[in-house]
Design an enzyme around this catalytic site. Structure first.
Site, PDB file in Angstrom:
ATOM      1  N   ARG A 241       0.846  -1.186   0.000  1.00  0.00           N
ATOM      2  CA  ARG A 241       0.000   0.000   0.000  1.00  0.00           C
ATOM      3  C   ARG A 241       0.885   1.241   0.000  1.00  0.00           C
ATOM      4  NH1 ARG A 241      -2.439  -3.692   3.502  1.00  0.00           N
ATOM      5  NH2 ARG A 241      -4.536  -4.360   2.821  1.00  0.00           N
ATOM      6  N   LYS A 271      -2.716  -1.627   7.373  1.00  0.00           N
ATOM      7  CA  LYS A 271      -4.124  -1.267   7.328  1.00  0.00           C
ATOM      8  C   LYS A 271      -4.919  -2.248   8.187  1.00  0.00           C
ATOM      9  CE  LYS A 271      -8.021  -0.811   4.116  1.00  0.00           C
ATOM     10  NZ  LYS A 271      -8.458  -0.932   2.711  1.00  0.00           N
ATOM     11  N   HIS A 341      -2.173   3.261  -5.644  1.00  0.00           N
ATOM     12  CA  HIS A 341      -2.788   2.088  -5.027  1.00  0.00           C
ATOM     13  C   HIS A 341      -3.154   1.034  -6.071  1.00  0.00           C
ATOM     14  CE1 HIS A 341      -5.583  -0.347  -2.593  1.00  0.00           C
ATOM     15  NE2 HIS A 341      -4.976   0.172  -1.552  1.00  0.00           N
ATOM     16  N   ARG A 344      -1.586  -2.658  -6.654  1.00  0.00           N
ATOM     17  CA  ARG A 344      -2.031  -3.863  -5.963  1.00  0.00           C
ATOM     18  C   ARG A 344      -3.033  -4.635  -6.828  1.00  0.00           C
ATOM     19  NH1 ARG A 344      -1.087  -4.412  -0.783  1.00  0.00           N
ATOM     20  NH2 ARG A 344      -3.175  -5.165  -0.196  1.00  0.00           N
ATOM     21  N   HIS A 373      -3.795  -9.753   2.497  1.00  0.00           N
ATOM     22  CA  HIS A 373      -5.219 -10.017   2.646  1.00  0.00           C
ATOM     23  C   HIS A 373      -5.410 -11.179   3.623  1.00  0.00           C
ATOM     24  CE1 HIS A 373      -6.034  -8.284  -1.641  1.00  0.00           C
ATOM     25  NE2 HIS A 373      -5.801  -7.352  -0.748  1.00  0.00           N
ATOM     26  N   TYR A 383      -3.783 -16.616  11.956  1.00  0.00           N
ATOM     27  CA  TYR A 383      -3.295 -16.600  10.582  1.00  0.00           C
ATOM     28  C   TYR A 383      -1.774 -16.444  10.570  1.00  0.00           C
ATOM     29  CZ  TYR A 383      -3.242 -15.533   5.594  1.00  0.00           C
ATOM     30  OH  TYR A 383      -3.030 -15.564   4.246  1.00  0.00           O
TER      31      TYR A 383
END
Length: 446
Positions: A241, A271, A341, A344, A373, A383
Site C-alpha cells: 500500500r 491497514k 494504489h 495492488r 489479505h 493466521y
C-alpha cells in the site's frame, strides 16, 4: 471599358502604358510584359494610387470587385491604402499569436496564483498533449474539430481524465486570448459534452503487462525527484500500500546482502483495526527480489543516512508527500487511468492470471497473502503471516521479472533531471554506491 480579350492581348511596349476601365481602374503594362492592376483616387485633397494585384492572378472581375470595396471605404471617409496596410499587419500579428505563444503567456500570467507543482503540471500537459498538434497554429484560426482531434488522441491512449483537464486548460487559454483581443470565440468551450465519460467505481489500475511497463517507463522519464522515481519503481515491484511505502524505515529491512532479503512492515503500520495493529506476530513480511534490492542500492546514497527510505524533500524526518507518486503518474499522462494504489490490483490480476496458466496449487491463496489479505475463514490471531515464504519469494521474483523487462537500471533514474528542462536549479546528486558496497547487516530474514 476593358474586357478579358483586351487584357489578355495587351503587348509590352518600349514604355509603360495604361489600359483604362471604369471609375479610374486601369491596367499598367510594363516594358517587361508585366500587367499590374491599379486604381486612382483622391483622398484629403491628394491624388493617390492603390495596387490591386497582378494579372492573371487577379482577373478583371476580381480587380473590379477590389476597386468597389475600396470605393466603399472611401465613401466612409477611410483611406483604402491605410485600411489595407492595417489588415496586412493584423494578419501578420495573428500569425505570430500562435496557440503555444498565447498559452505560455497565459501560464506566465497565472502561475503565481497556483502551487508550484500544479503550475508545472499545467504547462507540462500542454507541452505534451496540445502544443504538438495545435501549438504552431494561429489561435484565432483554431476550430472545434481541430481541438477535438487533439483531445481524441489523448483519449485513445486511455487517459480520459487527462483529456478533460487538457480541454479545460485549452479553454482557459482562449478566454485569456479573447480578453486580449487575439481571438473572438472559445472553440473548446462545448467540447466537454462530446468527450468520453469517466470510469466510475474502483480505483483505476492498468492490468495489461505491456501497458504497465510503458506507464512506468513514461513516468520515470518525466521530471521528478530521484527519490520519487525510485519510490514508484519500488511500489511497482512490491505492490504494498502507498502509505506503507511512504513510512518505510531502513531498520525494517534485513539480509539485503544475501538471497533472503526481507522487508518486515510492523503491524502498527498495516491497514486494519486496532486489534490488527496490536496483533502479536501481525507484521507483514515482504520478500525482496533482486530488482527490489537494486532499487535500494540506488536509493542508499540519497537517504541511507535517514531513518526513512522515502523522506520529504524539505523535512528528512517526515515521509514523502502522499501525492508525490500520484502527481508523477498524472504528469506522465495517466491521470484517471492508474493511481499508486492501483499497483495492488495490477499485481493481483496479472499474477492470478499467470497462476491459472503456470502456477502451482495454492498459488492464488499465496498471492492474497502477499497482498496482506486475510482469508475470511481465518481469524486474525490464527493466521500465519510468515507461511509459504519460499514460494512467496518465487512468485515475487516472477512478478519482478515481468515488470522490470525493458526498464532501465534504477541508478539511471537517479541521474535523470529533477526539474523541467530549462530549470538549472537541480542540486548535485551524491555518487552511486561502489560495486562492492554492502548494506549494514540486520536480522529481518525469514
Amino acid at each position: 471599358m476593358l474586357n478579358d480579350a483586351k487584357v489578355r492581348s495587351a503587348k509590352p511596349q518600349a514604355k509603360p502604358y495604361k489600359l483604362t476601365d471604369s471609375h479610374r481602374l486601369y491596367l499598367l503594362v510594363s516594358p517587361s510584359g508585366g500587367k499590374l492592376w491599379r486604381w486612382g483616387f483622391a483622398y484629403d485633397g491628394k491624388q493617390k494610387t492603390m495596387a490591386l494585384g497582378i494579372y492573371p492572378m487577379v482577373s478583371l472581375l476580381d480587380a473590379r470587385a477590389k476597386r468597389d470595396e475600396a470605393r466603399a471605404l472611401l465613401d466612409q471617409g477611410k483611406d483604402p491604402t491605410v485600411v489595407k496596410k492595417l489588415r496586412i499587419e493584423a494578419n501578420i500579428e495573428a500569425g505570430r499569436n500562435t496557440f503555444e505563444r498565447v498559452a505560455r503567456e497565459w501560464h506566465k500570467t497565472y502561475k503565481a496564483q497556483w502551487a508550484a507543482v500544479h503550475a508545472d503540471d499545467v504547462l507540462r500537459s500542454l507541452e505534451r498533449d496540445a502544443f504538438p498538434g495545435i501549438g504552431a497554429l494561429p489561435i484565432s484560426e483554431l476550430t472545434p474539430p481541430k481541438i477535438l482531434e487533439v483531445l481524441r488522441a489523448i483519449e485513445d491512449r486511455g487517459s480520459i481524465e487527462t483529456a478533460k483537464r487538457v480541454r479545460q486548460r485549452i479553454s482557459a487559454v482562449f478566454v485569456y486570448a479573447i480578453a486580449q483581443g487575439m481571438a473572438q470565440t472559445d472553440p473548446a468551450e462545448k467540447l466537454g459534452a462530446v468527450l468520453k465519460p469517466l470510469r466510475r467505481g474502483r480505483q483505476p489500475a492498468i492490468t495489461d503487462l505491456a501497458r504497465l511497463r510503458q506507464m512506468i517507463k513514461d513516468a520515470e522519464e518525466d521530471y521528478a525527484r530521484p527519490v520519487t522515481r525510485l519510490a514508484l519503481r519500488f511500489l511497482a515491484l512490491t505492490a504494498v500500500r502507498p502509505n506503507e511505502l511512504r513510512g518505510a524505515r531502513w531498520d525494517e529491512f534485513g539480509e539485503l546482502n544475501g538471497p533472503r532479503a526481507l522487508w518486515c512492515i510492523p503491524a502498527a503500520r498495516m491497514k486494519g483495526n486496532l486489534d490488527r495493529k496490536e496483533e502479536l506476530g501481525g507484521d507483514h513480511l515482504v520478500p525482496l527480489t533482486s530488482q527490489a534490492v537494486t532499487v535500494l542500492r540506488a536509493l542508499w546514497p540519497l537517504t541511507g543516512g535517514c531513518e526513512l527510505l522515502f523522506p520529504s524533500n524539505r523535512h528528512a524526518h517526515r515521509p514523502m508527500s502522499e501525492n508525490a507518486i500520484g502527481y508523477l503518474l498524472n504528469r506522465a499522462g495517466y491521470h484517471g487511468h492508474h493511481v499508486p494504489h492501483g499497483f495492488r490490483a495490477t499485481f493481483s490480476t496479472i499474477m492470478n492470471e499467470w497462476a491459472e496458466r503456470e502456477g502451482k496449487e495454492h498459488d492464488r491463496k499465496i498471492i492474497d497473502l502477499m497482498l496482506a489479505h486475510v482469508p475470511k475463514e481465518k481469524v486474525e490471531g490464527a493466521y500465519n503471516r510468515a507461511a509459504y515464504m519460499p514460494r512467496r519469494r518465487e512468485l515475487a521474483q516472477v512478478w519482478a521479472d515481468m515488470v522490470s523487462k525493458g526498464l532501465p537500471a534504477p541508478v539511471v533514474l537517479v541521474e535523470r533531471p529533477s526539474k523541467p528542462i530549462g530549470d538549472h536549479s537541480r542540486r548535485r546528486l551524491p555518487r552511486a554506491v561502489p560495486a562492492d558496497f554492502r548494506f549494514p547487516e540486520r536480522s529481518k530474514a525469514a
